[in-house]
Design a protein around this motif. Structure first.
Motif, PDB file in Angstrom:
ATOM      1  N   PHE A  94       0.853  -1.184   0.000  1.00 47.31           N
ATOM      2  CA  PHE A  94       0.000   0.000   0.000  1.00 47.31           C
ATOM      3  C   PHE A  94       0.893   1.239   0.000  1.00 47.31           C
ATOM      4  O   PHE A  94       2.083   1.171   0.307  1.00 47.31           O
ATOM      5  N   SER A  95       0.296   2.352  -0.369  1.00 48.57           N
ATOM      6  CA  SER A  95       1.001   3.634  -0.324  1.00 48.57           C
ATOM      7  C   SER A  95       0.096   4.656   0.347  1.00 48.57           C
ATOM      8  O   SER A  95      -1.097   4.407   0.554  1.00 48.57           O
ATOM      9  N   TYR A  96       0.679   5.788   0.684  1.00 49.39           N
ATOM     10  CA  TYR A  96      -0.099   6.860   1.313  1.00 49.39           C
ATOM     11  C   TYR A  96       0.587   8.192   1.055  1.00 49.39           C
ATOM     12  O   TYR A  96       1.774   8.244   0.727  1.00 49.39           O
ATOM     13  N   GLU A  97      -0.179   9.255   1.181  1.00 49.91           N
ATOM     14  CA  GLU A  97       0.346  10.609   1.108  1.00 49.91           C
ATOM     15  C   GLU A  97       0.015  11.285   2.427  1.00 49.91           C
ATOM     16  O   GLU A  97      -1.153  11.577   2.693  1.00 49.91           O
ATOM     17  N   PRO A  98       1.027  11.525   3.269  1.00 47.35           N
ATOM     18  CA  PRO A  98       0.741  12.111   4.578  1.00 47.35           C
ATOM     19  C   PRO A  98       0.273  13.561   4.483  1.00 47.35           C
ATOM     20  O   PRO A  98       0.605  14.279   3.545  1.00 47.35           O
ATOM     21  N   THR A  99      -0.515  13.961   5.471  1.00 37.47           N
ATOM     22  CA  THR A  99      -0.955  15.340   5.616  1.00 37.47           C
ATOM     23  C   THR A  99      -0.064  15.981   6.671  1.00 37.47           C
ATOM     24  O   THR A  99      -0.111  15.576   7.828  1.00 37.47           O
ATOM     25  N   LEU A 100       0.773  16.925   6.258  1.00 37.16           N
ATOM     26  CA  LEU A 100       1.695  17.607   7.173  1.00 37.16           C
ATOM     27  C   LEU A 100       2.550  16.616   7.958  1.00 37.16           C
ATOM     28  O   LEU A 100       2.765  16.753   9.155  1.00 37.16           O
TER      29      LEU A 100
END
Length: 134
Positions: A94-100
């Protein structure tokens, strides 16, 4: 007449100066003024429902709704997805794009290799009885 116009202006300036002075005094309070609970949350890996991504060292997918996060410092967390995430465990990716710089429950999501977006439901501490299952 000039005196009557200047008096409200003077009062407004005095009020603004008082607000600025009080605001800057509160901003300079030491961290010791925070309650112990707030200090713990500020230095912990979890802040409310968020996890700092720079503390994640490794991830392990247990099933289509549960991911173990091995954190720096030895504590491990469980990321519970809101719903079953199709093909998550099959592809083991899986992948993700962190928020701050954070992953937050009820806000962020992960993306599987198949392209499914799966919402993060919550985080919890990984307990010893959970380790026996994996």
């Amino acid at each position: 007449m000039v005196r009557n116009m200047m008096q409200p202006f003077f009062l407004a300036c005095t009020f603004a100066w008082a607000l600025i002075t009080l605001g800057s005094a509160n901003a300079e309070e030491p961290n010791d003024a925070l309650p112990a609970v707030a200090q713990t949350l500020a230095t912990d890996d979890t802040v409310g429902n968020c996890v700092r991504t720079n503390r994640i060292r490794r991830t392990r997918i247990l099933d289509d709704q549960t991911i173990i996060l091995d954190m720096a410092g030895g504590d491990n967390l469980v990321m519970h997805l809101k719903y079953r995430c199709p093909q998550l465990s099959f592809h083991d990716f899986f992948s993700y794009e962190p928020t701050l710089g954070q992953l937050c429950a009820e806000l962020d999501h992960i993306v599987t290799r198949a392209g499914f977006h799966c919402d993060i439901g919550s985080f919890s501490l990984y307990k010893d009885e959970d380790k026996a299952k994996s």
